[in-house]
Each structure stands twice: as C-alpha cells, then as structure tokens.
Design a protein around this motif. Structure first.
Motif, mmCIF file in Angstrom:
data_model
loop_
_atom_site.group_PDB
_atom_site.id
_atom_site.type_symbol
_atom_site.label_atom_id
_atom_site.label_comp_id
_atom_site.label_asym_id
_atom_site.label_seq_id
_atom_site.Cartn_x
_atom_site.Cartn_y
_atom_site.Cartn_z
ATOM 1 N N LEU A 213 0.819 -1.207 0.000
ATOM 2 C CA LEU A 213 0.000 0.000 0.000
ATOM 3 C C LEU A 213 0.854 1.259 0.000
ATOM 4 O O LEU A 213 0.468 2.288 -0.567
ATOM 5 C CB LEU A 213 -0.933 -0.005 1.213
ATOM 6 N N ALA A 214 2.031 1.189 0.639
ATOM 7 C CA ALA A 214 2.912 2.348 0.694
ATOM 8 C C ALA A 214 3.483 2.699 -0.674
ATOM 9 O O ALA A 214 3.894 3.836 -0.911
ATOM 10 C CB ALA A 214 4.056 2.092 1.674
ATOM 11 N N SER A 215 3.516 1.729 -1.571
ATOM 12 C CA SER A 215 4.055 1.973 -2.905
ATOM 13 C C SER A 215 2.961 2.117 -3.962
ATOM 14 O O SER A 215 3.229 2.530 -5.083
ATOM 15 C CB SER A 215 4.993 0.835 -3.308
ATOM 16 N N HIS A 216 1.716 1.760 -3.586
ATOM 17 C CA HIS A 216 0.589 1.863 -4.512
ATOM 18 C C HIS A 216 -0.553 2.592 -3.807
ATOM 19 O O HIS A 216 -1.567 1.986 -3.451
ATOM 20 C CB HIS A 216 0.125 0.476 -4.967
ATOM 21 N N PRO A 217 -0.395 3.897 -3.566
ATOM 22 C CA PRO A 217 -1.422 4.655 -2.835
ATOM 23 C C PRO A 217 -2.757 4.676 -3.582
ATOM 24 O O PRO A 217 -2.801 4.641 -4.804
ATOM 25 C CB PRO A 217 -0.824 6.061 -2.748
ATOM 26 N N GLN B 157 14.253 -0.612 -1.069
ATOM 27 C CA GLN B 157 14.624 0.028 0.193
ATOM 28 C C GLN B 157 13.383 0.671 0.813
ATOM 29 O O GLN B 157 12.558 1.256 0.103
ATOM 30 C CB GLN B 157 15.704 1.089 -0.031
ATOM 31 N N LEU B 158 13.260 0.576 2.136
ATOM 32 C CA LEU B 158 12.092 1.133 2.804
ATOM 33 C C LEU B 158 11.910 2.619 2.505
ATOM 34 O O LEU B 158 10.783 3.103 2.366
ATOM 35 C CB LEU B 158 12.199 0.920 4.318
ATOM 36 N N GLU B 159 13.008 3.341 2.402
ATOM 37 C CA GLU B 159 12.915 4.779 2.180
ATOM 38 C C GLU B 159 12.447 5.133 0.763
ATOM 39 O O GLU B 159 12.192 6.310 0.463
ATOM 40 C CB GLU B 159 14.246 5.472 2.477
ATOM 41 N N GLN B 160 12.294 4.129 -0.111
ATOM 42 C CA GLN B 160 11.788 4.380 -1.459
ATOM 43 C C GLN B 160 10.263 4.380 -1.522
ATOM 44 O O GLN B 160 9.683 4.709 -2.560
ATOM 45 C CB GLN B 160 12.330 3.318 -2.425
ATOM 46 N N ALA B 161 9.599 4.012 -0.439
ATOM 47 C CA ALA B 161 8.138 3.965 -0.428
ATOM 48 C C ALA B 161 7.556 5.351 -0.684
ATOM 49 O O ALA B 161 8.070 6.357 -0.197
ATOM 50 C CB ALA B 161 7.651 3.433 0.923
ATOM 51 N N LEU B 162 6.480 5.400 -1.441
ATOM 52 C CA LEU B 162 5.845 6.678 -1.747
ATOM 53 C C LEU B 162 5.166 7.269 -0.511
ATOM 54 O O LEU B 162 5.073 8.484 -0.361
ATOM 55 C CB LEU B 162 4.817 6.495 -2.874
ATOM 56 N N SER C 275 12.646 1.656 9.552
ATOM 57 C CA SER C 275 12.172 2.699 8.641
ATOM 58 C C SER C 275 13.103 2.904 7.455
ATOM 59 O O SER C 275 12.755 3.616 6.508
ATOM 60 C CB SER C 275 12.019 4.031 9.385
ATOM 61 N N ARG C 276 14.282 2.304 7.513
ATOM 62 C CA ARG C 276 15.257 2.401 6.439
ATOM 63 C C ARG C 276 15.890 1.033 6.231
ATOM 64 O O ARG C 276 15.896 0.187 7.125
ATOM 65 C CB ARG C 276 16.349 3.425 6.775
ATOM 66 N N GLY C 277 16.419 0.831 5.026
ATOM 67 C CA GLY C 277 17.123 -0.418 4.762
ATOM 68 C C GLY C 277 16.383 -1.357 3.830
ATOM 69 O O GLY C 277 15.347 -1.006 3.253
ATOM 70 N N ASP C 278 16.921 -2.540 3.672
ATOM 71 C CA ASP C 278 16.422 -3.541 2.733
ATOM 72 C C ASP C 278 14.998 -3.963 3.090
ATOM 73 O O ASP C 278 14.737 -4.415 4.204
ATOM 74 C CB ASP C 278 17.354 -4.758 2.740
ATOM 75 N N VAL C 279 14.085 -3.845 2.137
ATOM 76 C CA VAL C 279 12.688 -4.127 2.430
ATOM 77 C C VAL C 279 12.430 -5.622 2.655
ATOM 78 O O VAL C 279 11.657 -5.996 3.547
ATOM 79 C CB VAL C 279 11.766 -3.571 1.324
ATOM 80 N N ILE C 280 13.071 -6.500 1.881
ATOM 81 C CA ILE C 280 12.852 -7.939 2.040
ATOM 82 C C ILE C 280 13.363 -8.395 3.399
ATOM 83 O O ILE C 280 12.672 -9.129 4.129
ATOM 84 C CB ILE C 280 13.555 -8.739 0.916
ATOM 85 N N GLU C 281 14.530 -7.960 3.754
ATOM 86 C CA GLU C 281 15.117 -8.306 5.045
ATOM 87 C C GLU C 281 14.218 -7.829 6.192
ATOM 88 O O GLU C 281 13.982 -8.552 7.160
ATOM 89 C CB GLU C 281 16.501 -7.662 5.151
ATOM 90 N N SER C 282 13.691 -6.619 6.068
ATOM 91 C CA SER C 282 12.834 -6.054 7.105
ATOM 92 C C SER C 282 11.520 -6.827 7.220
ATOM 93 O O SER C 282 11.033 -7.096 8.328
ATOM 94 C CB SER C 282 12.547 -4.582 6.809
ATOM 95 N N LEU C 283 10.935 -7.178 6.073
ATOM 96 C CA LEU C 283 9.680 -7.929 6.098
ATOM 97 C C LEU C 283 9.876 -9.325 6.672
ATOM 98 O O LEU C 283 9.030 -9.824 7.427
ATOM 99 C CB LEU C 283 9.098 -8.011 4.684
ATOM 100 N N LEU C 284 10.987 -9.964 6.334
ATOM 101 C CA LEU C 284 11.275 -11.291 6.885
ATOM 102 C C LEU C 284 11.445 -11.224 8.402
ATOM 103 O O LEU C 284 11.003 -12.121 9.126
ATOM 104 C CB LEU C 284 12.531 -11.874 6.237
ATOM 105 N N ALA C 285 12.064 -10.157 8.885
ATOM 106 C CA ALA C 285 12.237 -9.991 10.324
ATOM 107 C C ALA C 285 10.888 -9.804 11.002
ATOM 108 O O ALA C 285 10.595 -10.426 12.028
ATOM 109 C CB ALA C 285 13.147 -8.797 10.611
ATOM 110 N N SER C 286 10.044 -8.954 10.431
ATOM 111 C CA SER C 286 8.749 -8.666 11.031
ATOM 112 C C SER C 286 7.846 -9.888 11.069
ATOM 113 O O SER C 286 6.988 -10.012 11.949
ATOM 114 C CB SER C 286 8.053 -7.544 10.255
#
Length: 272
Positions: A47-51, A108-113, A132-143
């Motif tokens: 959703l952050a990339s497809h508002p 990257q998380l900071e690329q989100a619209l 809030s910053r960094g690799d999006v795949i890595e962050s999603l896997l962690a979450s």
C-alpha cells in the motif's frame, strides 16, 4: 492532520485487511504514513508503494497468488532438526524470501511513496524495534519471523523476530511518528470463537487472547493521544491462520464489515 494506517499481524488472516482498506479508500480515507507488524507489514509495504484504491485492488491479486508452500513449506527433516535443537527454526524462510522478492514494490524502505515503518521484536531484549530504512525484504522477513518457525533475522547486529510479539498493534509508534488520526486494522475479531479443536486450535486461540488484551491496552493508552478509529474485522470464521485457501472470502468479508462500520463510524472515546 497526519493520518496513519496501523496494520496488525495475523498470518493468513491478514487478507481481511485488504477488503477493509479498500472500503476506506473508496470513501477517500487514505494514509500519510503506514505502520505494520508481521503480515500487516507485508500489506503495508504494498500500500505504501501503490497509494489509493487501485493499489488496494491490486493487493487482492497478490493475495490470490499466495499458497501455503510459498510461506510455510513443510520439510519433515528441517522440522525434526528444529525440534531437536540442531537449528533455530522449523520452516525455511527461502521460499517466502523468493516470493517477496518477485512481488516487492521497492528495494529500500525509504523508497516507499508513503512513509513506511515496519515493526520487529529484539529477540534478546523483547523490545519493539521500528525499521524505517534499509532492505525491504530483510525487514519484512524480520517482522514476520514467527519464533520457532522462521529463524531470527540479523539487522544491524540485532536478532529480530516477529513484530507481533512486542507491537502487534503499534498505535503508540504511529502517534510517536507524528500521527494525529489513526485507523487500526486488526485481523481477528475479539468476539468469542467457540471451543477450539485440537492442540493447534487451543494454542492459537490462547495466543489470540493474549494479543487481544495487548491490543486493548494499546487502544486505551492512546485514545486520548490521537483521534483513534478501530476498523472492525469480520467475526471468526473457523479458518486456520496458516490456511491460504480462503483469501477471497476473507477479503470480501473484511470489506463488508468495514463498509457497514463506515456508515456510523466514531472515534474511540478519549476517556476510555
């Protein structure tokens, strides 16, 4: 006024959030920032990339493409190794990582619209961690790293696991990030679900009670800090949280529930 969408975790039940978000966006309600935990982080990233409403509709197709083997592939050997303490997990994260890498809307998380903040839990301290910053795949896997199921993810020297443990309902984090208006999207209704069947059912319903109480505490703590709306998820349907065959049904039910609520929506009383 800054509006935040807060998306809770809930494995396959995260499909209800798609319909709920669709209903709100069709009335012109959208986020200025998104905070998500576990499966809510996955929905939030899209959703952050497809508002807008089109992004929510596209997210339906993403959910209809997922299968259990993409998320929870079964390997008896790996399960035995995990249960006997030889490794720290029972399910390989590689299939989920591959599935995400094909569908991730940015790198990257900071690329989100729309500013996106992903919740994880520090395994060693139990503290909530905002990514809030960094690799999006890595962050999603962690979450989404359910302890004992997926391995912890090392980010910046911290071992991170499922965000739902420390912040399944990250309203406080959204307010701290500047939100004046918060829409919370739970995945599981607080209504009684009846007597569970089998050991997994007992375990999951018990965990649901724990998360529900934590969510109520978050709501009470933040009702006076922001204009807080809790979008009601549909009633329990007896669908297991690791069953991805009912995504269409869950999305439709989530949409219907949110549409009915919108007609009389009210913020949570500040003196709750």
């Amino acid at each position: 006024m800054t509006t935040a969408f807060v998306l809770s975790g809930g494995a396959s039940m995260g499909a209800v959030q798609v319909g709920m978000v669709e209903a709100l966006m069709r009335t012109g309600i959208g986020p200025d920032l998104i905070v998500g935990s576990s499966v809510g982080a996955l929905n939030g990233a899209w959703l952050a990339s497809h508002p807008g409403p089109t992004g929510a509709v596209m997210l339906r197709d993403v959910w209809l493409s997922v299968r259990r083997r993409d998320v929870f592939p079964c390997s008896p050997v790996r399960m035995v190794r995990g249960l006997t303490g030889r490794i720290d997990h029972t399910v390989s994260p590689s299939p989920l990582a591959r599935w995400l890498s094909v569908r991730a809307p940015f790198f990257q998380l900071e690329q989100a619209l729309i500013p996106l903040h992903i919740m994880a839990t520090d395994l060693l301290t139990g503290a909530a961690v905002i990514l809030s910053r960094g690799d999006v795949i890595e962050s999603l896997l962690a979450s989404a790293a359910i302890p004992g199921v997926y391995p912890p993810v090392d980010i910046g020297g911290r071992l991170l696991v499922d965000g739902g443990l420390a912040a399944n309902t990250p309203i406080s984090q959204a307010v701290d990030l500047g939100a004046d208006v918060v829409y919370l999207f739970p995945t599981v209704s607080g209504e009684p679900a009846g007597r569970p069947r089998g050991a997994p059912g007992v375990m999951l319903q018990s965990v649901g009670h724990l998360l529900g109480r934590a969510s109520q505490s978050e709501i009470r703590a933040n009702a006076s800090r922001c204009e807080l709306y809790v979008v009601p998820p549909p009633r329990p349907a007896g669908i297991a949280p690791f069953d991805f065959h009912h995504s269409q049904e869950l999305m439709d039910r989530g949409q219907a529930s949110a549409e009915a609520w919108l007609a009389t929506r009210r913020p949570v009383p500040a003196d709750l």
